[in-house]
Design a protein around this motif. Structure first.
Motif, PDB file in Angstrom:
ATOM      1  N   PRO A  46       0.784  -1.235   0.000  1.00  0.00           N
ATOM      2  CA  PRO A  46       0.000   0.000   0.000  1.00  0.00           C
ATOM      3  C   PRO A  46       0.815   1.284   0.000  1.00  0.00           C
ATOM      4  O   PRO A  46       0.262   2.367  -0.165  1.00  0.00           O
ATOM      5  CB  PRO A  46      -0.813  -0.117   1.293  1.00  0.00           C
ATOM      6  CG  PRO A  46       0.055  -0.936   2.195  1.00  0.00           C
ATOM      7  CD  PRO A  46       0.726  -1.928   1.300  1.00  0.00           C
ATOM      8  N   MET A  47       2.146   1.170   0.172  1.00  0.00           N
ATOM      9  CA  MET A  47       2.972   2.377   0.242  1.00  0.00           C
ATOM     10  C   MET A  47       4.329   2.060  -0.374  1.00  0.00           C
ATOM     11  O   MET A  47       5.054   1.178   0.086  1.00  0.00           O
ATOM     12  CB  MET A  47       3.136   2.784   1.708  1.00  0.00           C
ATOM     13  CG  MET A  47       3.901   4.065   1.957  1.00  0.00           C
ATOM     14  SD  MET A  47       3.874   4.454   3.730  1.00  0.00           S
ATOM     15  CE  MET A  47       5.014   5.834   3.787  1.00  0.00           C
ATOM     16  N   VAL A  59       3.774   6.702  -3.144  1.00  0.00           N
ATOM     17  CA  VAL A  59       2.441   6.369  -3.635  1.00  0.00           C
ATOM     18  C   VAL A  59       1.657   5.693  -2.527  1.00  0.00           C
ATOM     19  O   VAL A  59       2.164   4.775  -1.855  1.00  0.00           O
ATOM     20  CB  VAL A  59       2.529   5.443  -4.865  1.00  0.00           C
ATOM     21  CG1 VAL A  59       1.131   5.088  -5.366  1.00  0.00           C
ATOM     22  CG2 VAL A  59       3.323   6.120  -5.980  1.00  0.00           C
ATOM     23  N   LEU A  60       0.430   6.147  -2.301  1.00  0.00           N
ATOM     24  CA  LEU A  60      -0.448   5.569  -1.289  1.00  0.00           C
ATOM     25  C   LEU A  60      -1.586   4.838  -1.985  1.00  0.00           C
ATOM     26  O   LEU A  60      -2.254   5.402  -2.853  1.00  0.00           O
ATOM     27  CB  LEU A  60      -1.016   6.673  -0.383  1.00  0.00           C
ATOM     28  CG  LEU A  60       0.016   7.586   0.295  1.00  0.00           C
ATOM     29  CD1 LEU A  60      -0.698   8.625   1.145  1.00  0.00           C
ATOM     30  CD2 LEU A  60       0.996   6.786   1.126  1.00  0.00           C
ATOM     31  N   LEU A  66      -4.902   5.503   2.672  1.00  0.00           N
ATOM     32  CA  LEU A  66      -5.399   6.809   2.216  1.00  0.00           C
ATOM     33  C   LEU A  66      -6.149   7.513   3.332  1.00  0.00           C
ATOM     34  O   LEU A  66      -6.016   8.729   3.514  1.00  0.00           O
ATOM     35  CB  LEU A  66      -6.301   6.621   0.995  1.00  0.00           C
ATOM     36  CG  LEU A  66      -5.576   6.290  -0.305  1.00  0.00           C
ATOM     37  CD1 LEU A  66      -6.561   5.816  -1.367  1.00  0.00           C
ATOM     38  CD2 LEU A  66      -4.793   7.486  -0.822  1.00  0.00           C
ATOM     39  N   LYS A  67      -6.936   6.772   4.092  1.00  0.00           N
ATOM     40  CA  LYS A  67      -7.651   7.358   5.229  1.00  0.00           C
ATOM     41  C   LYS A  67      -6.661   7.880   6.265  1.00  0.00           C
ATOM     42  O   LYS A  67      -6.818   9.001   6.778  1.00  0.00           O
ATOM     43  CB  LYS A  67      -8.571   6.326   5.861  1.00  0.00           C
ATOM     44  CG  LYS A  67      -9.238   6.783   7.163  1.00  0.00           C
ATOM     45  CD  LYS A  67     -10.060   5.683   7.778  1.00  0.00           C
ATOM     46  CE  LYS A  67     -10.654   6.120   9.114  1.00  0.00           C
ATOM     47  NZ  LYS A  67      -9.611   6.412  10.139  1.00  0.00           N
ATOM     48  N   PRO A 370      -1.704  10.153  -4.070  1.00  0.00           N
ATOM     49  CA  PRO A 370      -2.776   9.348  -3.479  1.00  0.00           C
ATOM     50  C   PRO A 370      -3.599   8.673  -4.578  1.00  0.00           C
ATOM     51  O   PRO A 370      -4.306   9.334  -5.332  1.00  0.00           O
ATOM     52  CB  PRO A 370      -3.607  10.393  -2.731  1.00  0.00           C
ATOM     53  CG  PRO A 370      -3.431  11.654  -3.536  1.00  0.00           C
ATOM     54  CD  PRO A 370      -2.072  11.577  -4.187  1.00  0.00           C
ATOM     55  N   LEU A 371      -3.491   7.358  -4.685  1.00  0.00           N
ATOM     56  CA  LEU A 371      -4.263   6.641  -5.705  1.00  0.00           C
ATOM     57  C   LEU A 371      -5.700   6.468  -5.216  1.00  0.00           C
ATOM     58  O   LEU A 371      -6.062   5.441  -4.640  1.00  0.00           O
ATOM     59  CB  LEU A 371      -3.622   5.286  -5.999  1.00  0.00           C
ATOM     60  CG  LEU A 371      -2.361   5.276  -6.855  1.00  0.00           C
ATOM     61  CD1 LEU A 371      -1.865   3.855  -7.058  1.00  0.00           C
ATOM     62  CD2 LEU A 371      -2.598   5.938  -8.206  1.00  0.00           C
TER      63      LEU A 371
END
Length: 471
Positions: A46-47, A59-60, A66-67, A370-371
């Motif tokens: 995720p990162m 990149v997230l 993301l939250k 942020p994806l």
């Protein structure tokens, strides 16, 4: 080619480093497409670090991270990241690409001013209802023959922004208006060379090619706004502002004696262009995608017609009070926005101060991508993330339910200030269209291709035609 976690985002001693990936490992164009489709997160987690040329970007990916970043640490992730194709013109100014105190003041001013002119209020609803009738009138002229809805939907969406910013709408044949739409559309749709500008800005800004038109188009957009500014200035009544430009001119005058003021004509031009760009293509592209989805899923269209007939009927126009009684329609609209993912990775952010995040040290000004699309397609949040399914937004009793993972308008400090307006447009435009017409595909619905066409800034539906049959 795997690279070590860069010094820019160094893990503490003993902590496992997240996966990293360099754009030098495969062709640049494929790299960007892969990034947009979020495949890298499936491999690296995720990162991870993605290198745009020499610039590392974190990149997230996925709802949880993301939250944690955009919502739980909203202030720390509220900076605006590198966006070379736009920043050649904006130079960090304006409400979308600005940062720091100037951005905060502009955002507060824009939100307050647009609310005063009806954004999110009943007066704005009336303007959208009127524009929806103009749109229907244009659709009737097609007389049931095949056509592409792109132009008409762009005109309708842009006219809502025009009514807020300029205090008036334009006819769909107005030459200045058509030029404005063409400039916005041109800067939304670009290909390889402009993509290279994002990665190698210091080199590509000197290389001739179509990417140079982005800057030229922004200058033309600013010229259009400047002409409107001069028209407003000549007839300005400080006691009775008519639109956003009037309010900005008054604010400039009020702060004339303040040498540190952020309110000037350059800021106004860039902020106004930002509003046009964000408010025109996103809504019209989502509506266009939505109509294509309904062509692919006629059973969904039929249920919408049933709810419209039951709640609204055919003797009056739809209104926002109807939405609370139309959970299926509300769910379909949200699912259209989720599934379409018009702006899959949002606009880049930066970290506003040195922070610790998920065990890693992220320095101030580090670029963050942020994806957003990975939240909306997160299998832990949506049962069928790759399928169009309105029940994602319905509970077991058929009532509409909000989903925290729905990030179509981003989240936190940088959440789109036009979210309420966009949702109002989507509801009133879609229900008005379906109240007056039934959609007819030109092929077997099962053969309709819903995969998007990537255009650089966003994902839009592939070109299509269809017929509208009067009810």
């Amino acid at each position: 080619m795997l690279l070590p976690w860069p010094e820019a985002a160094k893990a503490p001693s003993g902590a496992p480093a997240p996966g990293t990936w360099s754009s030098s490992s495969v062709s640049l164009w494929k790299c960007l497409l892969v990034l947009l489709s979020s495949q890298l997160s499936k491999t690296y987690g995720p990162m991870y670090t993605f290198h745009l040329g020499s610039r590392p970007c974190v990149v997230l990916s996925g709802y949880q991270v993301l939250k944690e970043a955009l919502i739980d640490k909203a202030e720390e992730f509220s900076g605006r990241g590198d966006f070379p194709a736009v920043q050649m013109w904006s130079k960090g100014n304006g409400i979308v690409y600005g940062t720091g105190e100037r951005w905060r003041q502009l955002r507060r001013f824009a939100i307050g001013t647009l609310k005063n002119f009806g954004m999110g209020k009943r007066s704005m609803e009336q303007r959208i209802k009127e524009e929806a009738q103009f749109l229907v009138a244009e659709f009737r002229k097609t007389q049931g023959q095949p056509f592409d809805p792109t132009f008409f939907l762009s005109c309708a969406g842009s006219n809502i922004i025009c009514s807020l910013v300029f205090g008036e709408r334009f006819e769909y044949t107005d030459e200045a208006f058509l030029t404005l739409l063409d400039l916005i559309n041109s800067n939304w749709n670009f290909s390889l060379l402009p993509q290279l500008l994002f990665v190698f800005p210091n080199i590509m800004k000197w290389v001739p090619g179509p990417h140079q038109r982005i800057y030229a188009n922004y200058l033309k957009l600013a010229k259009f706004v400047g002409e409107r500014l001069e028209m407003n200035r000549q007839s300005l009544d400080p006691n009775s502002p008519r639109d956003f430009i009037d309010c900005f001119l008054i604010k400039i005058q009020q702060e004339k004696g303040n040498p540190s003021s952020h309110f000037n004509e350059d800021t106004m031009a860039k902020t106004t262009v930002n509003l046009f760009f964000a408010g025109t293509e996103t809504v019209s592209s989502t509506l266009r995608y939505g109509l294509l989805i309904l062509l692919r899923h006629p059973e969904v269209e039929e249920k919408l017609h049933e709810e419209i007939e039951r709640v609204i009927g055919d003797n009056r126009a739809p209104c926002m009070d109807d939405r609370s009684q139309m959970p299926y329609t509300d769910a379909v609209i949200h699912e259209m926005q989720r599934y379409a993912n018009i702006v899959p990775m949002g606009v880049p952010h930066t970290v506003t101060r040195d922070i610790e995040f998920r065990g890693y040290s992220l320095p101030k000004d580090l670029n963050v991508i942020p994806l957003l699309c990975t939240s909306q397609s997160d299998p832990t949040q949506f049962r069928n993330p790759n399928t169009f399914d309105p029940t994602h937004f319905l509970d077991e009793a058929g009532r509409f339910r909000k989903r925290e993972a729905f990030l179509a308008f981003s989240a936190g400090k940088r959440v789109c200030l036009g979210e309420g307006l966009a949702n109002m447009e989507m509801f009133l435009f879609l229900t008005t269209i379906l109240q007056n017409f039934r959609l007819k595909a030109l092929m077997d619905p099962a053969a309709i291709d819903l995969t998007p066409e990537s255009t650089g800034l966003g994902s839009i539906p592939r070109p299509y035609q269809f017929c509208l049959l009067p009810q």
